[in-house]
Structures are given as structure tokens and as C-alpha cells.
Motif scaffolding. Structure first.
Motif, PDB file in Angstrom:
ATOM      1  N   LEU A 108     -41.379  -3.559  21.822  1.00 18.16           N
ATOM      2  CA  LEU A 108     -41.429  -4.975  22.364  1.00 18.16           C
ATOM      3  C   LEU A 108     -41.100  -5.048  23.971  1.00 18.16           C
ATOM      4  O   LEU A 108     -41.781  -5.666  24.901  1.00 18.16           O
ATOM      5  CB  LEU A 108     -40.228  -5.785  21.621  1.00 18.16           C
ATOM      6  CG  LEU A 108     -40.642  -6.379  20.187  1.00 18.16           C
ATOM      7  CD1 LEU A 108     -39.354  -6.916  19.365  1.00 18.16           C
ATOM      8  CD2 LEU A 108     -42.002  -7.177  20.026  1.00 18.16           C
ATOM      9  N   ARG A 109     -40.032  -4.103  24.382  1.00 18.82           N
ATOM     10  CA  ARG A 109     -39.703  -4.028  25.777  1.00 18.82           C
ATOM     11  C   ARG A 109     -41.039  -3.451  26.623  1.00 18.82           C
ATOM     12  O   ARG A 109     -41.432  -4.092  27.710  1.00 18.82           O
ATOM     13  CB  ARG A 109     -38.643  -2.799  25.897  1.00 18.82           C
ATOM     14  CG  ARG A 109     -37.327  -3.687  25.492  1.00 18.82           C
ATOM     15  CD  ARG A 109     -36.308  -2.984  26.031  1.00 18.82           C
ATOM     16  NE  ARG A 109     -34.756  -3.441  25.844  1.00 18.82           N
ATOM     17  CZ  ARG A 109     -33.914  -3.039  24.932  1.00 18.82           C
ATOM     18  NH1 ARG A 109     -34.154  -2.186  24.237  1.00 18.82           N
ATOM     19  NH2 ARG A 109     -32.600  -3.816  24.894  1.00 18.82           N
ATOM     20  N   GLN A 110     -41.802  -2.561  25.899  1.00 17.77           N
ATOM     21  CA  GLN A 110     -42.899  -2.159  26.613  1.00 17.77           C
ATOM     22  C   GLN A 110     -44.348  -2.782  26.357  1.00 17.77           C
ATOM     23  O   GLN A 110     -45.358  -2.548  26.883  1.00 17.77           O
ATOM     24  CB  GLN A 110     -43.050  -0.328  26.447  1.00 17.77           C
ATOM     25  CG  GLN A 110     -41.953   0.296  26.853  1.00 17.77           C
ATOM     26  CD  GLN A 110     -42.086   1.766  26.511  1.00 17.77           C
ATOM     27  OE1 GLN A 110     -43.372   2.174  26.681  1.00 17.77           O
ATOM     28  NE2 GLN A 110     -41.181   2.615  26.481  1.00 17.77           N
ATOM     29  N   ASN A 111     -44.078  -3.871  25.589  1.00 19.27           N
ATOM     30  CA  ASN A 111     -45.137  -4.726  25.112  1.00 19.27           C
ATOM     31  C   ASN A 111     -46.278  -4.075  24.548  1.00 19.27           C
ATOM     32  O   ASN A 111     -47.527  -4.254  24.693  1.00 19.27           O
ATOM     33  CB  ASN A 111     -45.972  -5.558  26.343  1.00 19.27           C
ATOM     34  CG  ASN A 111     -46.741  -6.649  26.175  1.00 19.27           C
ATOM     35  OD1 ASN A 111     -46.393  -7.387  25.130  1.00 19.27           O
ATOM     36  ND2 ASN A 111     -47.852  -6.804  26.870  1.00 19.27           N
ATOM     37  N   MET A 112     -45.933  -3.117  23.564  1.00 20.46           N
ATOM     38  CA  MET A 112     -46.861  -2.301  22.799  1.00 20.46           C
ATOM     39  C   MET A 112     -46.810  -3.048  21.502  1.00 20.46           C
ATOM     40  O   MET A 112     -46.041  -3.659  21.049  1.00 20.46           O
ATOM     41  CB  MET A 112     -46.164  -0.917  22.499  1.00 20.46           C
ATOM     42  CG  MET A 112     -46.059   0.013  23.757  1.00 20.46           C
ATOM     43  SD  MET A 112     -45.443   1.571  23.569  1.00 20.46           S
ATOM     44  CE  MET A 112     -46.360   2.219  22.010  1.00 20.46           C
ATOM     45  N   PRO A 113     -48.270  -3.026  20.808  1.00 12.70           N
ATOM     46  CA  PRO A 113     -48.218  -3.251  19.627  1.00 12.70           C
ATOM     47  C   PRO A 113     -47.126  -2.884  18.577  1.00 12.70           C
ATOM     48  O   PRO A 113     -47.072  -1.357  18.527  1.00 12.70           O
ATOM     49  CB  PRO A 113     -49.687  -3.149  19.149  1.00 12.70           C
ATOM     50  CG  PRO A 113     -50.374  -2.939  20.321  1.00 12.70           C
ATOM     51  CD  PRO A 113     -49.377  -2.483  21.288  1.00 12.70           C
ATOM     52  N   LEU A 114     -46.541  -3.559  17.509  1.00 15.18           N
ATOM     53  CA  LEU A 114     -45.686  -3.102  16.553  1.00 15.18           C
ATOM     54  C   LEU A 114     -46.392  -2.145  15.659  1.00 15.18           C
ATOM     55  O   LEU A 114     -45.446  -1.395  15.142  1.00 15.18           O
ATOM     56  CB  LEU A 114     -44.845  -4.038  16.031  1.00 15.18           C
ATOM     57  CG  LEU A 114     -44.038  -5.186  17.081  1.00 15.18           C
ATOM     58  CD1 LEU A 114     -43.325  -6.037  16.070  1.00 15.18           C
ATOM     59  CD2 LEU A 114     -43.035  -4.327  17.827  1.00 15.18           C
ATOM     60  N   GLN A 115     -47.431  -2.370  15.205  1.00 15.71           N
ATOM     61  CA  GLN A 115     -48.056  -1.507  14.328  1.00 15.71           C
ATOM     62  C   GLN A 115     -47.268  -1.274  13.197  1.00 15.71           C
ATOM     63  O   GLN A 115     -47.048  -0.022  12.708  1.00 15.71           O
ATOM     64  CB  GLN A 115     -48.590  -0.389  14.896  1.00 15.71           C
ATOM     65  CG  GLN A 115     -49.565  -0.436  16.217  1.00 15.71           C
ATOM     66  CD  GLN A 115     -50.278   0.856  16.869  1.00 15.71           C
ATOM     67  OE1 GLN A 115     -49.266   1.857  16.795  1.00 15.71           O
ATOM     68  NE2 GLN A 115     -51.314   0.998  17.344  1.00 15.71           N
ATOM     69  N   VAL A 116     -46.945  -2.471  12.439  1.00 11.82           N
ATOM     70  CA  VAL A 116     -46.424  -2.273  11.067  1.00 11.82           C
ATOM     71  C   VAL A 116     -47.226  -2.799   9.982  1.00 11.82           C
ATOM     72  O   VAL A 116     -47.578  -4.004  10.241  1.00 11.82           O
ATOM     73  CB  VAL A 116     -45.055  -2.807  11.216  1.00 11.82           C
ATOM     74  CG1 VAL A 116     -43.908  -2.010  12.103  1.00 11.82           C
ATOM     75  CG2 VAL A 116     -45.028  -4.219  11.671  1.00 11.82           C
ATOM     76  N   ASP A 117     -47.322  -2.268   8.905  1.00 15.07           N
ATOM     77  CA  ASP A 117     -48.112  -2.706   7.873  1.00 15.07           C
ATOM     78  C   ASP A 117     -47.607  -3.869   7.257  1.00 15.07           C
ATOM     79  O   ASP A 117     -48.358  -4.671   6.592  1.00 15.07           O
ATOM     80  CB  ASP A 117     -48.169  -1.435   6.844  1.00 15.07           C
ATOM     81  CG  ASP A 117     -48.983  -0.314   7.272  1.00 15.07           C
ATOM     82  OD1 ASP A 117     -49.380  -0.327   8.370  1.00 15.07           O
ATOM     83  OD2 ASP A 117     -48.908   0.889   6.625  1.00 15.07           O
ATOM     84  N   PRO A 118     -46.351  -3.950   6.983  1.00 10.67           N
ATOM     85  CA  PRO A 118     -45.881  -5.394   6.419  1.00 10.67           C
ATOM     86  C   PRO A 118     -46.589  -6.552   6.585  1.00 10.67           C
ATOM     87  O   PRO A 118     -46.695  -7.589   6.174  1.00 10.67           O
ATOM     88  CB  PRO A 118     -44.424  -5.228   6.257  1.00 10.67           C
ATOM     89  CG  PRO A 118     -44.072  -3.668   6.444  1.00 10.67           C
ATOM     90  CD  PRO A 118     -45.167  -3.241   7.271  1.00 10.67           C
ATOM     91  N   THR A 119     -46.472  -6.599   8.154  1.00  8.19           N
ATOM     92  CA  THR A 119     -47.051  -7.894   8.715  1.00  8.19           C
ATOM     93  C   THR A 119     -48.447  -8.207   8.552  1.00  8.19           C
ATOM     94  O   THR A 119     -49.081  -9.091   8.331  1.00  8.19           O
ATOM     95  CB  THR A 119     -46.833  -7.854  10.229  1.00  8.19           C
ATOM     96  OG1 THR A 119     -47.553  -6.851  10.889  1.00  8.19           O
ATOM     97  CG2 THR A 119     -45.587  -7.666  10.637  1.00  8.19           C
ATOM     98  N   VAL A 120     -49.243  -6.981   8.356  1.00  9.16           N
ATOM     99  CA  VAL A 120     -50.805  -7.162   8.197  1.00  9.16           C
ATOM    100  C   VAL A 120     -50.984  -7.615   6.634  1.00  9.16           C
ATOM    101  O   VAL A 120     -51.824  -8.274   6.295  1.00  9.16           O
ATOM    102  CB  VAL A 120     -51.331  -5.618   8.442  1.00  9.16           C
ATOM    103  CG1 VAL A 120     -52.788  -6.027   8.038  1.00  9.16           C
ATOM    104  CG2 VAL A 120     -51.271  -5.293   9.653  1.00  9.16           C
ATOM    105  N   ILE A 121     -50.065  -6.988   5.878  1.00  2.00           N
ATOM    106  CA  ILE A 121     -50.050  -7.239   4.337  1.00  2.00           C
ATOM    107  C   ILE A 121     -49.573  -8.743   4.042  1.00  2.00           C
ATOM    108  O   ILE A 121     -50.310  -9.635   3.394  1.00  2.00           O
ATOM    109  CB  ILE A 121     -49.313  -6.333   3.503  1.00  2.00           C
ATOM    110  CG1 ILE A 121     -49.813  -4.859   3.581  1.00  2.00           C
ATOM    111  CG2 ILE A 121     -49.168  -6.623   2.065  1.00  2.00           C
ATOM    112  CD1 ILE A 121     -48.728  -3.904   2.989  1.00  2.00           C
ATOM    113  N   TYR A 122     -48.716  -9.276   4.970  1.00  2.00           N
ATOM    114  CA  TYR A 122     -48.323 -10.567   4.974  1.00  2.00           C
ATOM    115  C   TYR A 122     -49.438 -11.443   5.089  1.00  2.00           C
ATOM    116  O   TYR A 122     -49.942 -12.487   4.487  1.00  2.00           O
ATOM    117  CB  TYR A 122     -47.136 -11.037   5.490  1.00  2.00           C
ATOM    118  CG  TYR A 122     -46.681 -12.155   5.505  1.00  2.00           C
ATOM    119  CD1 TYR A 122     -45.710 -12.866   4.587  1.00  2.00           C
ATOM    120  CD2 TYR A 122     -47.014 -13.155   6.214  1.00  2.00           C
ATOM    121  CE1 TYR A 122     -45.320 -13.858   4.322  1.00  2.00           C
ATOM    122  CE2 TYR A 122     -46.539 -14.575   6.169  1.00  2.00           C
ATOM    123  CZ  TYR A 122     -45.938 -14.912   4.925  1.00  2.00           C
ATOM    124  OH  TYR A 122     -45.316 -16.198   4.991  1.00  2.00           O
ATOM    125  N   GLY A 123     -50.237 -11.163   6.094  1.00  2.00           N
ATOM    126  CA  GLY A 123     -51.382 -11.824   6.689  1.00  2.00           C
ATOM    127  C   GLY A 123     -52.515 -11.977   5.892  1.00  2.00           C
ATOM    128  O   GLY A 123     -53.471 -12.960   5.823  1.00  2.00           O
TER     129      GLY A 123
END
Length: 328
Positions: free
Chosen positions: A230-245
Motif C-alpha cells: 500500500l505504501r508503494q501503491n502496488m497492487p495487493l494481488q491477493v486471491d480472496p478479494t478476487v474470489i469475493y468479487g
């Protein structure tokens, strides 16, 4: 004079015998079984005693009433559902109904559950009044006095006890108030300089940590990696958020085309946090979100045993990914 004394003696012996009989009847062992007894609001102790007699638990109801008069407890009976497993006398039964030791039922919300899963748990709890059934998520939020526009993440996972006839909305209100308190407590003890705009963003991050974590000791470390990103404005790239969406239609198989699909919860395509939490996090995840581990690590990959391998560089991470993919 002798005759009068004899009458008095007989009266005293009769009273003593009556007192002994009442004491014996209310303190002797009886067995009520495991079935429930419901004392309705407005019912009297006489009504309850008559029910015991009608169910053939006792042969006559008046000894219980007499004992209650002696104890001064005839008007203290409390409404509710009672079970008397292991209660061995009428005196103990009386104590329970005048002190309101009613049957309580647990309702458990699991850490990491979504709000939809919580609603299913409420609907399967047949002791609760179904007053949330048929309401939309937004109507539920309005009913419990919440100003949030989305229900996810707002309800603290725990076991809540209630009596028969308690309402689903009241249960949700308790869980909502608990989360508000836990979140405020955690936010007040946050580390300085976090890349979070406020408590709600901490809640979002905690919900991701909850779904990523398989081991308690890794929560702060996972939080450290996500905070660094988050500090470097990089995508978090975590699967659970994709699955939730992907919603309830997700079949359990996350594919590469899912990761390429545009959407507010696709943290492979978008930087920063998703717009809402993706689960209801527990206290350990809340604390990890606001007190991340100090680390230079930027990546982690699941090992397949509930834990993760962490890396500082992309090269190290790619090696770890290949290693664990081959192992799986």
C-alpha cells in the motif's frame, strides 16, 4: 385445663407434621426429563405448578405453592423457557423459575464468514424470531441503526447467547455494536504512519488478512507485506478479494482469466484496497491490520499447509511460487 393442653399439643403436632410433609414433598428427589417447559408472560406460579401436575411430574401442585408462600416467592416467577435436567427437587425448580435461569441458545458467527453466511446461520437458528428474513442488506443496516452502505465486515464474529423468541435483528445489532467497539479499540492503538485513511480502511485490510491467514502467528507478517505494498501503491494481488468479487457463482477454481477480469475487488488489476471488507474479521486480524510487522518483505505465497513463504524480492518470490506449485 388438661384437655386444652392436649388440644394445643395435637395442633402443634399437626402443624409440625404438615410442615414436615411440605418440606419433604418439595425437597424429595424427582425426575423431570429433558423436555422444555414454557412459562408465558403473565402466567402465575399456580399455572406452572398445575402444568407439572398435568404432566404427572408431581401428583399434587399445592405443596409447591405452599413452599413458595413460605419463601415469599409466589409472585416472583419469571417468564421464559426452562429445562430441569439434573434438578432433583421442587425447591430447586422454584429457585430456577424465580431467578429466571431460562434456557439460552448459542449463535456462532465464524471468523472470516461473509455477511451472507451470517444471515444463513441466523435463518437456521429456530429459536430466533425471523424478523430479518425478506429484508435487503440495506434494510437490515437501517433497522440496526447503521449508516454504512454495505454490510460486509461490520459484524464481530463470536458466540452470542440468547433466549427463545429473541430476534435476528437484535442478534445482528449486538454483533454490529461489538465490531464497532473492537474496531475503535484497535484503531486507537494503531502504529503511527499507516497508509490507512481511517478505521474503515483498517477493517477492509483486516478482512483480507482474515481470509489469507491460516496461522495466527502469520497475521502481523501478512499485514506487513500488504502495508508495504500500500505504501508503494502496488497492487495487493491477493486471491480472496478476487474470489469475493466473483460472487456466489464462483466454483472454487480460481483461473487466470479471473485475475484479468476488471472489477472493484480485483486487486491484481487495481492498486489500493477494495471498496469494502470481504469478510468479517476477528480481533487478531483487526490488531494485525493496525500493528503490522516491521518487514522488508513484499511477497508471500501459500505453501499448501495453511502457511506461507515470504520473500523480499520478485526473484525470490517466483522461485517460491514454482517450488510450491510443483509440490502441489
Amino acid at each position: 385445663m388438661v384437655a386444652v393442653s392436649g388440644i394445643i399439643l395435637i395442633a402443634l403436632l399437626t402443624m409440625a407434621g404438615f410442615a414436615w410433609y411440605i418440606y419433604y414433598e418439595t425437597h424429595r428427589e424427582i425426575y423431570l426429563g429433558s423436555e422444555a417447559y414454557q412459562i408465558q408472560k403473565g402466567s402465575s406460579l399456580r399455572d406452572f405448578a398445575k402444568e407439572l401436575e398435568n404432566r404427572r411430574v408431581i401428583t399434587r401442585h399445592w405443596p409447591l405453592l405452599t413452599w413458595a408462600v413460605y419463601r415469599g416467592e409466589t409472585r416472583k416467577v419469571q417468564a421464559g423457557e426452562y429445562r430441569f435436567d439434573g434438578v432433583s427437587s421442587l425447591a430447586k425448580i422454584l429457585h430456577r423459575v424465580v431467578t429466571g435461569q431460562v434456557v439460552t441458545y448459542p449463535t456462532t458467527f465464524i471468523e472470516g464468514w461473509t455477511f451472507a453466511e451470517m444471515r444463513k446461520a441466523l435463518e437456521s437458528a429456530d429459536h430466533l424470531l425471523p424478523d430479518s428474513v425478506g429484508l435487503s442488506d440495506q434494510e437490515i443496516l437501517a433497522a440496526i441503526g447503521s449508516d454504512y452502505g454495505h454490510p460486509e465486515g461490520l459484524f464481530f464474529p463470536d458466540t452470542y447467547y440468547s433466549v427463545r423468541g429473541y430476534s435476528q435483528l437484535s442478534m445482528l445489532s449486538r454483533a454490529y455494536q461489538a465490531m464497532e467497539a473492537k474496531l475503535a479499540y484497535s484503531w486507537a492503538r494503531r502504529k503511527p504512519g499507516l497508509p490507512l485513511a481511517g478505521p474503515y480502511e483498517a477493517l477492509i485490510l483486516a478482512s483480507i488478512i482474515e481470509r489469507e491467514s491460516g496461522a495466527d502467528e502469520e497475521r502481523a507478517r501478512i499485514s506487513g507485506v500488504l502495508t508495504n505494498r500500500l505504501r508503494q501503491n502496488m497492487p495487493l494481488q491477493v486471491d480472496p478479494t478476487v474470489i469475493y468479487g466473483l460472487g456466489p457463482g464462483f466454483d472454487g477454481n480460481l483461473r487466470s482469466d479471473h485475475l484479468k477480469k476488471e472489477g472493484p475487488y480485483n486487486t491484481y488489476r487495481r492498486s489500493g484496497l477494495p471498496p469494502t471488507p470481504i469478510s468479517n474479521p476477528g480481533l487478531k486480524s483487526l490488531q494485525a491490520a493496525v500493528r503490522p510487522a516491521e518487514t522488508k518483505e513484499m511477497f508471500f505465497v501459500a505453501r499448501g499447509d495453511g502457511r506461507h513463504e515470504f520473500s523480499e524480492t520478485l526473484e525470490e518470490h517466483n522461485r517460491a511460487v514454482r517450488r510450491h506449485q510443483i509440490r502441489r
